[in-house]
Scaffold this motif. Sequence first.
Motif, PDB file in Angstrom:
ATOM      1  N   CYS A 179      -1.105  -7.406  -0.231  1.00  0.00           N
ATOM      2  CA  CYS A 179      -1.634  -6.693   0.938  1.00  0.00           C
ATOM      3  C   CYS A 179      -3.123  -6.432   0.785  1.00  0.00           C
ATOM      4  O   CYS A 179      -3.592  -5.986  -0.274  1.00  0.00           O
ATOM      5  N   GLY A 180      -3.889  -6.693   1.841  1.00  0.00           N
ATOM      6  CA  GLY A 180      -5.334  -6.486   1.807  1.00  0.00           C
ATOM      7  C   GLY A 180      -5.740  -5.031   1.763  1.00  0.00           C
ATOM      8  O   GLY A 180      -6.884  -4.717   1.438  1.00  0.00           O
ATOM      9  N   PHE A 181      -4.824  -4.121   2.083  1.00  0.00           N
ATOM     10  CA  PHE A 181      -5.145  -2.696   2.081  1.00  0.00           C
ATOM     11  C   PHE A 181      -4.899  -2.044   0.716  1.00  0.00           C
ATOM     12  O   PHE A 181      -5.131  -0.850   0.562  1.00  0.00           O
ATOM     13  N   ASN A 198      -4.132   1.929   4.007  1.00  0.00           N
ATOM     14  CA  ASN A 198      -3.848   1.596   5.401  1.00  0.00           C
ATOM     15  C   ASN A 198      -3.427   2.852   6.152  1.00  0.00           C
ATOM     16  O   ASN A 198      -2.393   3.453   5.860  1.00  0.00           O
ATOM     17  N   HIS A 217       2.012  -4.151   6.283  1.00  0.00           N
ATOM     18  CA  HIS A 217       1.338  -5.134   5.436  1.00  0.00           C
ATOM     19  C   HIS A 217       0.277  -5.873   6.241  1.00  0.00           C
ATOM     20  O   HIS A 217       0.443  -6.173   7.423  1.00  0.00           O
ATOM     21  N   SER A 218      -0.843  -6.163   5.583  1.00  0.00           N
ATOM     22  CA  SER A 218      -1.980  -6.763   6.293  1.00  0.00           C
ATOM     23  C   SER A 218      -1.680  -8.167   6.822  1.00  0.00           C
ATOM     24  O   SER A 218      -2.324  -8.619   7.773  1.00  0.00           O
ATOM     25  N   GLU A 219      -0.731  -8.877   6.253  1.00  0.00           N
ATOM     26  CA  GLU A 219      -0.487 -10.266   6.648  1.00  0.00           C
ATOM     27  C   GLU A 219       0.819 -10.460   7.405  1.00  0.00           C
ATOM     28  O   GLU A 219       1.266 -11.580   7.599  1.00  0.00           O
TER      29      GLU A 219
END
Length: 247
Positions: A179-181, A198, A217-219
């Motif tokens: 996850c990008g966060f 997030n 989740h970022s994706e």
Amino acid sequence: MLENEKNEPAVAADKILKDAVKETLEIVLEVVEPNEIGEHLGYRADGERLLTHFFAANKAGYQGWHWAVTVSRVPRARRVTVSEIDLLPGKGALLAPEWVPWEERLRPSDVSPSDVLPYRQEDSRLTLIRDSKYGSDEPPLSRVRTLSQEGIDTARTRWHRRSRAKVNKTDSKSTCASCGFLVALRSELGDSFGVCSNEWSGHDGRLVPLTYACGAHSETDVQETGSQWNVVPPRVNELDLEIISDL
């Protein structure tokens, strides 16, 4: 006669001291309330012309205790002298818990943000940072000590226990590790945990295991699905139109 509590070779009891139960009790009653001392339980010979008489303790809150009165006399004298009066616990006596210093009995849940903990020079959870694998800190960090291996292991165990208690069921297959966060941790604990950043997640600003999964989740994306209702085209009955006015 009570057993020799010191486990020393038996000493012959002085007859004058042994028979001086009444005289001993009279002296004790000068400093002990009459209702707090009970029957004579026996004696113990402690040495030459030295003997201890034992009396039941009727003192409130001292169940199973007894009075120990040590008496003696000088050579060739028949006068008994009380040397010491003690209130001692017997077998099965009610005793206070073993004393534990404040800094050792304090629990994490007892501490509020405004409390200040005492400095612990010897703390197995910490080690000098120069002895760690990092060697030193880079700005803005300037620590003297950092987590030891024991501190890392206990933190990992504690955090895993807490995270398992808070895990929510989700259909998402993507974990925090991708996850990008996720804000990574700069320590050995970073291989198991991170911090969520997030605002749409219920764990924003909190520690999360890398294996955790949530719907923020970022994706991830919502899978497109059709309507749950059948769409019927509109139908107009043109045979029963009523003309209201002519233009």
